[in-house]
Design a protein around this motif. Sequence first.
Motif, mmCIF file in Angstrom:
data_model
loop_
_atom_site.group_PDB
_atom_site.id
_atom_site.type_symbol
_atom_site.label_atom_id
_atom_site.label_comp_id
_atom_site.label_asym_id
_atom_site.label_seq_id
_atom_site.Cartn_x
_atom_site.Cartn_y
_atom_site.Cartn_z
ATOM 1 N N VAL A 115 0.838 -1.198 0.000
ATOM 2 C CA VAL A 115 0.000 0.000 0.000
ATOM 3 C C VAL A 115 0.876 1.252 0.000
ATOM 4 O O VAL A 115 1.764 1.381 0.839
ATOM 5 C CB VAL A 115 -0.932 0.016 1.242
ATOM 6 C CG1 VAL A 115 -1.786 1.272 1.256
ATOM 7 C CG2 VAL A 115 -1.797 -1.232 1.273
ATOM 8 N N PRO A 116 0.645 2.186 -0.937
ATOM 9 C CA PRO A 116 1.395 3.442 -0.918
ATOM 10 C C PRO A 116 1.183 4.183 0.404
ATOM 11 O O PRO A 116 0.100 4.149 0.987
ATOM 12 C CB PRO A 116 0.790 4.235 -2.082
ATOM 13 C CG PRO A 116 0.265 3.189 -3.006
ATOM 14 C CD PRO A 116 -0.242 2.093 -2.093
ATOM 15 N N ASN A 139 -9.330 12.928 1.227
ATOM 16 C CA ASN A 139 -10.197 11.896 0.639
ATOM 17 C C ASN A 139 -9.559 10.510 0.705
ATOM 18 O O ASN A 139 -9.553 9.773 -0.275
ATOM 19 C CB ASN A 139 -10.541 12.243 -0.815
ATOM 20 C CG ASN A 139 -11.205 13.581 -0.937
ATOM 21 O OD1 ASN A 139 -12.084 13.922 -0.161
ATOM 22 N ND2 ASN A 139 -10.773 14.360 -1.910
ATOM 23 N N ARG A 140 -9.024 10.158 1.849
ATOM 24 C CA ARG A 140 -8.271 8.905 1.979
ATOM 25 C C ARG A 140 -9.067 7.663 1.606
ATOM 26 O O ARG A 140 -8.575 6.797 0.898
ATOM 27 C CB ARG A 140 -7.742 8.745 3.406
ATOM 28 C CG ARG A 140 -6.612 9.664 3.713
ATOM 29 C CD ARG A 140 -6.087 9.379 5.086
ATOM 30 N NE ARG A 140 -5.111 10.388 5.454
ATOM 31 C CZ ARG A 140 -4.601 10.501 6.655
ATOM 32 N NH1 ARG A 140 -4.973 9.676 7.601
ATOM 33 N NH2 ARG A 140 -3.718 11.430 6.918
ATOM 34 N N MET A 141 -10.281 7.559 2.110
ATOM 35 C CA MET A 141 -11.073 6.361 1.836
ATOM 36 C C MET A 141 -11.360 6.236 0.344
ATOM 37 O O MET A 141 -11.229 5.154 -0.228
ATOM 38 C CB MET A 141 -12.378 6.364 2.635
ATOM 39 C CG MET A 141 -12.163 6.205 4.135
ATOM 40 S SD MET A 141 -11.267 4.701 4.570
ATOM 41 C CE MET A 141 -12.526 3.493 4.314
ATOM 42 N N ASP A 142 -11.735 7.323 -0.286
ATOM 43 C CA ASP A 142 -12.017 7.307 -1.712
ATOM 44 C C ASP A 142 -10.752 6.962 -2.502
ATOM 45 O O ASP A 142 -10.784 6.134 -3.410
ATOM 46 C CB ASP A 142 -12.570 8.661 -2.160
ATOM 47 C CG ASP A 142 -12.917 8.675 -3.633
ATOM 48 O OD1 ASP A 142 -13.680 7.782 -4.060
ATOM 49 O OD2 ASP A 142 -12.423 9.566 -4.350
ATOM 50 N N ARG A 143 -9.647 7.571 -2.151
ATOM 51 C CA ARG A 143 -8.388 7.295 -2.852
ATOM 52 C C ARG A 143 -7.944 5.854 -2.641
ATOM 53 O O ARG A 143 -7.465 5.207 -3.566
ATOM 54 C CB ARG A 143 -7.293 8.251 -2.389
ATOM 55 C CG ARG A 143 -7.459 9.636 -2.924
ATOM 56 C CD ARG A 143 -6.342 10.533 -2.429
ATOM 57 N NE ARG A 143 -6.603 11.891 -2.791
ATOM 58 C CZ ARG A 143 -5.727 12.667 -3.386
ATOM 59 N NH1 ARG A 143 -4.538 12.206 -3.677
ATOM 60 N NH2 ARG A 143 -6.027 13.914 -3.673
ATOM 61 N N CYS A 144 -8.085 5.354 -1.415
ATOM 62 C CA CYS A 144 -7.709 3.964 -1.132
ATOM 63 C C CYS A 144 -8.571 2.998 -1.946
ATOM 64 O O CYS A 144 -8.058 2.028 -2.503
ATOM 65 C CB CYS A 144 -7.837 3.649 0.353
ATOM 66 S SG CYS A 144 -6.490 4.280 1.340
ATOM 67 N N ALA A 145 -9.861 3.268 -2.017
ATOM 68 C CA ALA A 145 -10.762 2.399 -2.769
ATOM 69 C C ALA A 145 -10.403 2.412 -4.251
ATOM 70 O O ALA A 145 -10.335 1.353 -4.893
ATOM 71 C CB ALA A 145 -12.214 2.840 -2.568
ATOM 72 N N SER A 195 -5.275 -1.133 -8.759
ATOM 73 C CA SER A 195 -4.116 -2.010 -8.565
ATOM 74 C C SER A 195 -4.470 -3.471 -8.780
ATOM 75 O O SER A 195 -3.717 -4.216 -9.407
ATOM 76 C CB SER A 195 -3.522 -1.819 -7.169
ATOM 77 O OG SER A 195 -3.037 -0.504 -7.031
ATOM 78 N N LEU A 196 -5.618 -3.899 -8.261
ATOM 79 C CA LEU A 196 -6.039 -5.285 -8.466
ATOM 80 C C LEU A 196 -6.303 -5.573 -9.945
ATOM 81 O O LEU A 196 -5.916 -6.622 -10.451
ATOM 82 C CB LEU A 196 -7.283 -5.610 -7.633
ATOM 83 C CG LEU A 196 -7.052 -5.813 -6.148
ATOM 84 C CD1 LEU A 196 -8.386 -5.942 -5.416
ATOM 85 C CD2 LEU A 196 -6.169 -7.025 -5.884
ATOM 86 N N ALA A 230 -6.125 0.529 6.434
ATOM 87 C CA ALA A 230 -6.685 1.729 7.048
ATOM 88 C C ALA A 230 -6.205 2.941 6.272
ATOM 89 O O ALA A 230 -5.118 2.929 5.737
ATOM 90 C CB ALA A 230 -6.242 1.828 8.515
ATOM 91 N N PRO A 231 -7.017 3.980 6.185
ATOM 92 C CA PRO A 231 -6.618 5.179 5.429
ATOM 93 C C PRO A 231 -5.479 5.908 6.108
ATOM 94 O O PRO A 231 -5.248 5.789 7.263
ATOM 95 C CB PRO A 231 -7.878 6.021 5.397
ATOM 96 C CG PRO A 231 -8.721 5.546 6.510
ATOM 97 C CD PRO A 231 -8.339 4.119 6.755
#
Length: 97
Positions: free
Chosen positions: A52-53, A67-73, A79-80, A96-97
């Motif tokens: 994870v970056p 916007n951590r959650m949005d960016r992580c999603a 990536s997948l 976790a964000p």
Amino acid sequence: MGLTSVLRVRATGPAAGTTPLALVPGTNMNAAVSLAAVEALAVLGPVVVLDVPGQPGLSYGRRSRLNRMDRCARWLADSLSRAMDGPAWSWVIGLAP
């Protein structure tokens, strides 16, 4: 979110399936500290590990501030889709964000 390090491990078990398993180490983890889990999962099939970056590891070192959650999603979906050739089983450890 930046460059993502991907580790690919071949299946090791005699009854291993061909559907890859995706492992995403979470907060303060990376592929290197997940090697025991990767080894255990490789008995079931090939394993792809995404660092994870913003976490320790070989991916991009800066953590997203907004916007951590949005960016992580979006990062996870992108990536997948890039790392896998088709359907996969996914295992996320403490993302976790």
